[in-house]
Design a protein around this motif. Structure first.
Motif, mmCIF file in Angstrom:
data_model
loop_
_atom_site.group_PDB
_atom_site.id
_atom_site.type_symbol
_atom_site.label_atom_id
_atom_site.label_comp_id
_atom_site.label_asym_id
_atom_site.label_seq_id
_atom_site.Cartn_x
_atom_site.Cartn_y
_atom_site.Cartn_z
ATOM 1 N N ALA A 71 26.214 50.146 31.749
ATOM 2 C CA ALA A 71 25.917 48.637 32.082
ATOM 3 C C ALA A 71 27.262 48.045 32.067
ATOM 4 O O ALA A 71 28.537 48.397 31.507
ATOM 5 N N ILE A 72 27.387 46.813 32.714
ATOM 6 C CA ILE A 72 28.778 46.008 32.821
ATOM 7 C C ILE A 72 28.438 44.794 32.025
ATOM 8 O O ILE A 72 27.651 43.902 32.468
ATOM 9 N N VAL A 73 29.512 44.188 31.257
ATOM 10 C CA VAL A 73 29.704 43.030 31.001
ATOM 11 C C VAL A 73 30.576 42.248 31.880
ATOM 12 O O VAL A 73 32.045 42.743 31.563
ATOM 13 N N VAL A 74 30.640 41.359 32.520
ATOM 14 C CA VAL A 74 31.618 40.459 33.276
ATOM 15 C C VAL A 74 31.765 39.334 32.383
ATOM 16 O O VAL A 74 30.930 38.536 32.235
ATOM 17 N N LEU A 75 32.938 39.256 31.840
ATOM 18 C CA LEU A 75 33.729 38.228 31.021
ATOM 19 C C LEU A 75 34.323 37.077 31.979
ATOM 20 O O LEU A 75 35.210 37.451 32.726
ATOM 21 N N VAL A 76 34.035 35.841 31.671
ATOM 22 C CA VAL A 76 34.771 34.790 32.454
ATOM 23 C C VAL A 76 35.383 33.728 31.389
ATOM 24 O O VAL A 76 34.664 33.777 30.290
ATOM 25 N N ASP A 77 36.134 32.783 31.839
ATOM 26 C CA ASP A 77 36.568 32.002 31.084
ATOM 27 C C ASP A 77 35.970 30.569 31.299
ATOM 28 O O ASP A 77 36.051 29.771 32.063
ATOM 29 N N GLY A 78 35.130 30.277 30.250
ATOM 30 C CA GLY A 78 34.168 29.128 30.161
ATOM 31 C C GLY A 78 35.152 27.765 30.372
ATOM 32 O O GLY A 78 34.643 26.806 31.051
ATOM 33 N N LYS A 79 36.275 27.638 29.801
ATOM 34 C CA LYS A 79 36.999 26.474 29.866
ATOM 35 C C LYS A 79 37.706 26.582 30.987
ATOM 36 O O LYS A 79 38.034 25.150 31.467
ATOM 37 N N ALA A 80 38.205 27.291 31.985
ATOM 38 C CA ALA A 80 38.900 27.428 33.053
ATOM 39 C C ALA A 80 37.723 27.148 34.300
ATOM 40 O O ALA A 80 38.201 26.638 35.315
ATOM 41 N N GLY A 81 36.589 27.616 33.975
ATOM 42 C CA GLY A 81 35.598 27.409 35.194
ATOM 43 C C GLY A 81 35.680 28.604 36.204
ATOM 44 O O GLY A 81 36.617 29.477 35.841
ATOM 45 N N PRO A 82 34.694 28.821 36.956
ATOM 46 C CA PRO A 82 34.599 30.112 37.851
ATOM 47 C C PRO A 82 36.006 30.014 38.674
ATOM 48 O O PRO A 82 36.454 28.772 39.084
ATOM 49 N N ALA A 83 36.389 30.870 38.811
ATOM 50 C CA ALA A 83 37.889 31.442 39.459
ATOM 51 C C ALA A 83 37.581 32.257 40.727
ATOM 52 O O ALA A 83 36.565 33.130 40.719
ATOM 53 N N PRO A 84 38.399 32.204 41.743
ATOM 54 C CA PRO A 84 38.339 33.465 42.775
ATOM 55 C C PRO A 84 38.061 34.828 42.400
ATOM 56 O O PRO A 84 37.261 35.483 43.045
ATOM 57 N N GLY A 85 38.804 35.108 41.440
ATOM 58 C CA GLY A 85 38.567 36.547 41.110
ATOM 59 C C GLY A 85 37.148 36.897 40.476
ATOM 60 O O GLY A 85 36.588 37.911 40.730
ATOM 61 N N ASP A 86 36.461 35.728 39.653
ATOM 62 C CA ASP A 86 35.212 35.997 39.314
ATOM 63 C C ASP A 86 34.174 36.048 40.430
ATOM 64 O O ASP A 86 33.173 36.786 40.430
ATOM 65 N N GLU A 87 34.728 35.243 41.381
ATOM 66 C CA GLU A 87 33.595 35.301 42.623
ATOM 67 C C GLU A 87 33.800 36.673 43.269
ATOM 68 O O GLU A 87 32.520 37.022 43.695
ATOM 69 N N GLU A 88 35.000 37.098 43.314
ATOM 70 C CA GLU A 88 34.970 38.629 43.931
ATOM 71 C C GLU A 88 34.215 39.553 43.189
ATOM 72 O O GLU A 88 33.532 40.425 43.843
ATOM 73 N N VAL A 89 34.345 39.679 41.888
ATOM 74 C CA VAL A 89 33.717 40.571 41.055
ATOM 75 C C VAL A 89 32.214 40.351 41.445
ATOM 76 O O VAL A 89 31.436 41.365 41.497
ATOM 77 N N ALA A 90 31.705 39.242 41.193
ATOM 78 C CA ALA A 90 30.282 38.714 41.543
ATOM 79 C C ALA A 90 29.656 39.469 42.636
ATOM 80 O O ALA A 90 28.730 39.894 42.672
ATOM 81 N N ARG A 91 30.440 39.274 43.848
ATOM 82 C CA ARG A 91 30.068 39.332 45.088
ATOM 83 C C ARG A 91 29.962 40.942 45.290
ATOM 84 O O ARG A 91 28.942 41.660 45.697
ATOM 85 N N LEU A 92 30.826 41.829 44.536
ATOM 86 C CA LEU A 92 30.722 43.201 44.420
ATOM 87 C C LEU A 92 29.492 43.748 43.808
ATOM 88 O O LEU A 92 28.936 44.672 43.928
ATOM 89 N N LEU A 93 29.315 43.326 42.523
ATOM 90 C CA LEU A 93 28.453 43.836 41.628
ATOM 91 C C LEU A 93 26.886 43.419 41.957
ATOM 92 O O LEU A 93 26.017 44.021 41.479
ATOM 93 N N LYS A 94 26.828 42.479 42.841
ATOM 94 C CA LYS A 94 25.476 42.113 43.207
ATOM 95 C C LYS A 94 24.678 43.373 44.108
ATOM 96 O O LYS A 94 23.676 43.470 44.232
ATOM 97 N N ARG A 95 25.615 44.210 44.616
ATOM 98 C CA ARG A 95 25.130 45.346 45.227
ATOM 99 C C ARG A 95 24.890 46.589 44.720
ATOM 100 O O ARG A 95 24.695 47.611 45.325
#
Length: 435
Positions: free
Chosen positions: A86-110
């Motif tokens: 299992a994988i926990v993707v941790l993001v920064d709630g104060k900073a909001g979605p960042a390009p790195g977060d979007e890249e990880v999300a795109r990869l892990l959807k598959r």
């Protein structure tokens, strides 16, 4: 028992180590505001509502020079998806979605691995509005958490453990499970090839060649062995953020399911801090241990040889129960002696001592008169019995068990090792209140 693996991934400085410390209720992972801080320990045992799992902190990801997010995070996420349960993707709630977060999300959807999105630094509990924008990442429900204060971590862990597979029990076979461990380029693969009389493992003088753990079944001297060759273990600061990192995870898994570990040491270098750390891994996990001094034929200077003997006592004195054998994995010199060492360590690992023999020793210890006192209290041990094997464990029943400090426990262990042959195996000694 091999436990499920949970990987925590994300950009630097989003709070991964803080979350690891929160879940494990320890402080093993070093927390620092500077991104890329190295960590000596990255493999953490955790428990939630009776479900145990291993938590992997993938912190310390360095950014690529040209692209601040793409390659290192992409590779880390992909390998995590392959190796973790299992994988926990941790993001920064104060900073909001960042390009790195979007890249990880795109990869892990598959991938088929369960993925959980945790939005950290949400210090106000149940603030659903603040995490609304993270739904756009497409990783299903975002879990608002505060790794610092613990808010929301319970809901995340409830969902996480429900998605984990059951722990894999040891498979009952007649074979002895042997993990070959050690620093990179110490000669582990060469040793495996000589022991198995094959060229199954890739041998190279480039450190880090072995990426996967390989199981090799061997029959020798009427006994069966299952050898697991593992990727070399190095300091976290020397582990790349890609495949080699999870080679480290595989090595830890191999130790978890091994009965005997062969720690291969490069004699031309001597006993290093890395060798010491790896021996500690095996000791902590209760695995029998044999020290294999490889490349001994290249050590021709007697002063160097004497120095290695001194290093074994100084740096590996905490596993002084582990026998050592001097070999050349390249030429095969004295490699056959390794089998006798494995057998010895395994037999000790599985040894059962009759209760009558244990209590005879206890009587002799009483007559010797060594005990512990504090104020008006004096420790009196009434009875001892063996409570488990693999490795052997013993429970001493006493009037004031808390008086049995570390020094007294070491004394008891030393007396037991003098009386019974526990060559190659750790043993546990516990004191319990007599009913």
């Amino acid at each position: 028992m091999s436990l499920p693996i949970v990987a925590v991934v994300g950009r630097p400085n989003v709070g991964k180590s803080t979350l690891v410390n929160r879940i494990t209720q320890e402080s093993d992972a070093i927390v620092h505001e500077q991104r890329g801080v190295t960590r000596d320990r990255s493999y953490h045992r955790a428990d939630w509502n009776g479900r145990e799992f291993m938590l992997i902190d993938t912190g310390g990801i360095e950014h690529a020079k040209d692209d601040p997010f793409a390659e290192s995070i992409k590779t880390q996420a992909l390998v995590a998806a392959q190796e973790a349960d299992a994988i926990v993707v941790l993001v920064d709630g104060k900073a909001g979605p960042a390009p790195g977060d979007e890249e990880v999300a795109r990869l892990l959807k598959r991938v088929d691995t369960p993925v959980f999105l945790a939005v950290n630094k949400m210090d106000t509990p149940n603030d659903e509005a603040a995490i609304h924008e993270f739904w756009a990442l497409g990783l299903d429900r975002p879990y608002p958490v505060s790794a610092t204060h613990g808010h929301g971590t319970g809901d995340l862990l409830d969902a996480l453990v429900d998605a984990l597979p059951e722990p894999e029990p040891f498979v009952e076979t007649d074979a002895i499970d042997v993990a070959i461990i050690g620093r990179p380029n110490a000669g582990k693969s060469s040793l495996l090839n000589k022991l198995s009389r094959t060229e199954r493992a890739i041998v190279s003088d480039v450190a880090g060649t072995t990426r996967d753990a390989l199981d090799v079944m061997v029959e020798a001297n009427g006994r069966a062995y299952r050898f697991v060759d593992t990727a070399g273990i190095r300091r976290k600061s020397q582990i790349d953020e890609d495949v080699e990192y999870y080679g480290f995870v595989r090595a830890m898994r191999a130790i978890d399911r091994a009965q005997v570990a062969l720690l291969v040491i490069d004699s031309t270098i001597g006993v290093t801090d890395g060798d010491q750390r790896i021996a500690r891994f095996a000791e902590e996990r209760g695995t029998a241990l044999v020290l294999v001094l490889n490349k001994w034929d290249l050590v021709t200077d007697e002063e160097h040889r004497e120095d290695i003997r001194y290093q074994l006592k100084e740096k590996l004195g905490f596993v002084d129960y582990a026998p050592h054998v001097r070999v050349s994995a390249l030429t095969g010199a004295k490699v056959d002696r390794v089998y006798a060492m494995i057998d010895k360590a395994y037999d000790s690992y599985m040894r059962e001592i009759p209760t009558s023999a244990l209590n005879k020793l206890l009587t002799e210890m009483r007559e010797f008169g060594h005990t512990v006192s504090k104020g008006s209290m004096t420790l009196r041990v009434h009875y001892v019995t063996q409570t488990h094997v693999a490795p052997p464990g013993f429970t001493f029943f006493a009037n004031h068990p808390r008086l049995a400090d570390d020094s007294f426990k070491r004394y008891v262990e030393n007396r037991m090792r003098e009386a019974f042959d526990f060559t190659g195996t750790p043993i546990t000694v516990k004191f319990k209140k007599k009913d």
